[in-house]
Design an enzyme around this catalytic site. Structure first.
Site, short mmCIF file in Angstrom:
data_model
loop_
_atom_site.label_atom_id
_atom_site.label_comp_id
_atom_site.label_asym_id
_atom_site.label_seq_id
_atom_site.Cartn_x
_atom_site.Cartn_y
_atom_site.Cartn_z
N SER A 111 91.47 7.00 2.57
CA SER A 111 92.50 6.87 2.39
C SER A 111 93.37 8.13 1.83
O SER A 111 93.43 9.07 2.37
CB SER A 111 92.45 5.71 1.04
OG SER A 111 93.73 5.24 1.14
N LYS A 163 114.51 -8.32 -9.50
CA LYS A 163 114.37 -8.15 -10.61
C LYS A 163 112.30 -8.39 -10.45
O LYS A 163 111.71 -7.00 -10.91
CB LYS A 163 114.90 -7.43 -11.56
CG LYS A 163 114.53 -6.94 -12.63
CD LYS A 163 115.04 -5.48 -12.06
CE LYS A 163 113.98 -4.44 -13.45
NZ LYS A 163 114.80 -2.99 -12.83
#
Length: 282
Positions: A111, A163
């Site tokens: 990764s 949000k």
């Protein structure tokens, strides 16, 4: 104008190249641990630009530099820090185009760890190294049932309908999961683009190359993810037999120099690292 006290003291600190000899050098930078923007009180087990900047600068700052070696052992972590460190390596390398940058994968270069390896001109791995994992992952927990069990009321107030996306104390919404999937796809595209940019036609045309899988060193070589099998010492001794290997250490935070740590922070860091390393059986 007179120099400041700090400038005077700094000017007297010897650089890696100011040793009074004419020995050729291969400078080594250790990139060990989880890639995270969170600073560690002891500067152990984590990689980020702030922590590694001084070591990278010292490694490239040598008038008889033959090569810079990146010793990588990382299961990955934050994509932004992976990109920042890799870009800094290329910026420094561009100033010394005659100096090759070699990456050596140890237990894991997966990764973000492989993102860092791709900053090198050449990549080497051990036969048992785990290499690749070119993908994106994120995880979390949902605590809605736990709140209900203890009779806890969740109060959340926002301005902006998105949000509170993926709030762990609220029920998961399908549209939030879809949004996260799009973000993952964009990050994955950037990761794939970086690997293709750095590895070019050395990559094999394999459909599974970018599916997030990992491979041992020999298979990684077949796929073009690495250039060869070997460890740092044998490759350096073969390529640069007259050079001396010198490790460029990063500057340690004050707490590390004093031998003082924060137990709670160290425990949390250990748990986070354990989760990431365990994905690769380590």
């Amino acid at each position: 104008m007179s120099a400041s006290v700090t400038d005077l003291l700094t000017s007297r600190i010897p650089r890696i190249g100011d040793r009074g000899d004419r020995t050729d050098v291969v400078a080594v930078v250790k990139l060990h641990g989880v890639i995270t923007p969170t600073p560690s009180p002891l500067a152990r087990g984590s990689i980020n630009l702030a922590a590694i900047e001084s070591a990278l600068t010292r490694a490239f700052d040598h008038d008889r530099l033959k090569a810079v070696a990146l010793l990588i052992n990382s299961p990955g972590g934050a994509p932004t820090q992976s990109g920042l460190v890799a870009e800094r390596i290329r910026q420094l390398a561009a100033k010394k185009p005659e100096v090759p940058v070699l990456a050596f994968c140890e237990d894991v270069a997966a990764s973000g760890g492989y993102w860092l390896a791709c900053a090198a001109d050449e990549i080497y791995a051990h036969r048992t190294s785990l290499v690749g994992s070119i993908g994106v992952i994120s995880g979390g927990f949902g605590f809605t049932g736990l709140l209900e069990r203890f009779g806890i009321e969740r109060r959340l107030h926002t301005a902006g309908e998105n949000k509170s996306r993926l709030d762990p104390f609220s029920p998961e919404k399908p549209e939030d999961v879809e949004w996260l999937g799009k973000m993952h796809a964009q990050l994955h595209e950037l990761f794939v683009g970086w690997v293709k940019e750095r590895r070019g036609d050395r990559l094999a045309s394999d459909a599974d190359l970018f599916n997030g899988d990992v491979w041992l060193g020999e298979k990684a070589k077949e796929l073009g993810l690495v250039d060869g099998l070997g460890n740092l010492r044998e490759v350096v001794e073969d390529r640069f037999p007259d050079a001396e290997i010198r490790v460029a250490e990063p500057k340690k935070p004050l707490l590390a120099r004093l031998g003082v740590g924060a137990p709670a922070a160290a425990l949390l860091e250990a748990v986070t690292q354990r989760v990431l390393w365990s994905r690769y059986g380590l």
